[in-house]
Scaffold this motif. Sequence first.
Motif, short mmCIF file in Angstrom:
data_model
loop_
_atom_site.label_atom_id
_atom_site.label_comp_id
_atom_site.label_asym_id
_atom_site.label_seq_id
_atom_site.Cartn_x
_atom_site.Cartn_y
_atom_site.Cartn_z
N PHE A 61 -6.52 -1.61 0.55
CA PHE A 61 -5.01 -1.61 1.33
C PHE A 61 -5.14 -1.45 2.77
O PHE A 61 -4.40 -1.99 3.60
CB PHE A 61 -4.21 -0.34 0.56
CG PHE A 61 -2.69 -0.21 1.15
CD1 PHE A 61 -1.80 -1.21 1.07
CD2 PHE A 61 -2.47 0.77 1.91
CE1 PHE A 61 -0.69 -1.08 1.45
CE2 PHE A 61 -1.27 1.09 2.76
CZ PHE A 61 -0.25 0.09 2.26
N HIS A 115 3.35 3.96 -0.67
CA HIS A 115 2.23 3.43 -1.53
C HIS A 115 1.12 3.99 -1.07
O HIS A 115 0.04 4.47 -1.85
CB HIS A 115 1.92 1.97 -1.33
CG HIS A 115 1.03 1.24 -2.00
ND1 HIS A 115 0.83 1.33 -3.29
CD2 HIS A 115 0.07 0.72 -1.65
CE1 HIS A 115 0.00 0.58 -3.83
NE2 HIS A 115 -0.59 0.20 -2.76
N LEU A 171 3.35 0.90 9.10
CA LEU A 171 3.54 0.80 7.89
C LEU A 171 5.21 1.08 7.70
O LEU A 171 5.58 1.85 8.43
CB LEU A 171 2.69 1.61 7.12
CG LEU A 171 1.28 1.84 6.90
CD1 LEU A 171 0.47 2.98 5.99
CD2 LEU A 171 0.75 0.18 6.69
N SER A 198 4.56 -7.41 -5.85
CA SER A 198 4.71 -6.12 -4.90
C SER A 198 5.20 -5.15 -5.68
O SER A 198 4.88 -3.87 -5.60
CB SER A 198 5.65 -6.59 -3.83
OG SER A 198 7.04 -6.54 -4.02
N GLU A 226 5.44 0.84 2.26
CA GLU A 226 3.85 0.96 2.46
C GLU A 226 3.45 2.27 2.55
O GLU A 226 2.30 2.83 2.10
CB GLU A 226 3.48 0.22 3.59
CG GLU A 226 3.56 -1.48 3.43
CD GLU A 226 3.54 -2.37 4.85
OE1 GLU A 226 3.01 -3.42 4.52
OE2 GLU A 226 3.78 -1.89 5.60
N ARG A 246 -4.02 -3.96 5.89
CA ARG A 246 -2.96 -3.54 6.81
C ARG A 246 -3.56 -3.54 7.88
O ARG A 246 -2.90 -3.78 9.19
CB ARG A 246 -2.52 -2.27 6.44
CG ARG A 246 -1.72 -1.90 5.17
CD ARG A 246 -0.88 -2.74 4.74
NE ARG A 246 -1.51 -4.03 3.86
CZ ARG A 246 -0.80 -4.94 3.39
NH1 ARG A 246 0.43 -4.90 3.62
NH2 ARG A 246 -1.61 -5.81 2.58
N ASP A 263 0.49 -6.44 -0.89
CA ASP A 263 1.76 -6.19 -0.27
C ASP A 263 2.67 -5.06 -1.09
O ASP A 263 2.53 -5.55 -2.63
CB ASP A 263 2.32 -7.56 -0.03
CG ASP A 263 1.95 -8.18 1.27
OD1 ASP A 263 1.22 -7.60 2.02
OD2 ASP A 263 1.95 -9.59 0.87
N LYS A 320 6.88 -3.73 -1.67
CA LYS A 320 8.10 -3.52 -0.87
C LYS A 320 8.90 -2.71 -1.94
O LYS A 320 8.73 -2.58 -3.03
CB LYS A 320 8.48 -5.16 -0.80
CG LYS A 320 7.81 -6.10 0.11
CD LYS A 320 8.46 -7.35 -0.20
CE LYS A 320 7.41 -8.53 0.94
NZ LYS A 320 7.98 -9.73 0.61
N THR A 339 -0.05 5.71 9.19
CA THR A 339 1.10 4.91 9.11
C THR A 339 1.54 4.60 10.50
O THR A 339 1.91 3.44 10.51
CB THR A 339 2.13 6.10 8.15
OG1 THR A 339 1.94 6.53 6.97
CG2 THR A 339 3.53 5.30 8.20
#
Length: 305
Positions: A13, A89, A82, A187, A86, A17, A224, A226, A77
């Motif tokens: 992740f 997450h 993010l 997602s 995100e 990102r 991803d 959302k 973050t």
Amino acid sequence: MDGVDARNEVREFLTTRRARITPEQAGLPAYGGTNRRVKGLRREEVSMLAGISVEYYTRLERGNVAGVSEDVVEAITRALQLDEAEHQHLIDLVRAAGPTRPRRRRQPQERVRPGVQRILDNLGATPAIVRNARLDVLAANRLGEAFYAPMYDDPVRPVNAARFVFLARSAKAFFVDWDTIADDTVSILRAEAGRDPYDRNLSDLIGELSTRSEEFRVRWASHDVKQHVSGVKRFHHPVVGDLILDYEVLDLPADTGQSMLVYTAEPNSPSEQGLHLLASWTAPERAVDVEDLENLGAQHFGREP
């Protein structure tokens, strides 16, 4: 697939990102220009933006997040830009990758409370279902079942929306914007895997979809996530034709992980007429004949039966 490795999830992740943000987007000079070998930001650039050492960020990106503070998560973050989904997450992944790891387990069979079922049934003119975080459909009203008739063609129970999207031939005809629906579906599952990587039922579903669908595998690898709480979807129902519907996802706080998905149509629109037509043939006092329903739909929308 034996399940979701929380530490590996953290690593992938953060890596994905970091790769999507350019130095320019982060407000940094792009040293190296077009000769940069790293896609997106370098680790040292992320660490500088987050105000932590390169060594510490490298350790975090390798999945070693034991003891990481809330302040560090917030700093990462901001550095990786993010969004809210995100950010949550990442918090879930850090928690799951902690030193205490519960055994993988199968979730007990979930039930929908009678009171919730009564709410569904009272939404007679509105397609409505209750689903869990794995996208299993746990309950529906009559119109919800009629609306999702192609999904109920699958004999496997419980009916699962993700399985329908990626494995059913009829899904691409049913969902007008199938690619968007597919992205959203993955997602949702990706976010749930972060919240509960030890859910054996979820691991089995991800494994099945990864094995049987290349389109799922590609999307799963993007990491991803959302938030999906409201919006508009376009459908092509096999009986009543094209529908443009607003949707709302309503969490059920008393039933952890369960939510109600409700569709509505713009007043006096062709989509509302289509739902009324479908509802008229799912009323309890009327015996539904699929062939008659298809013929009526053809007449109503000016199509050949």
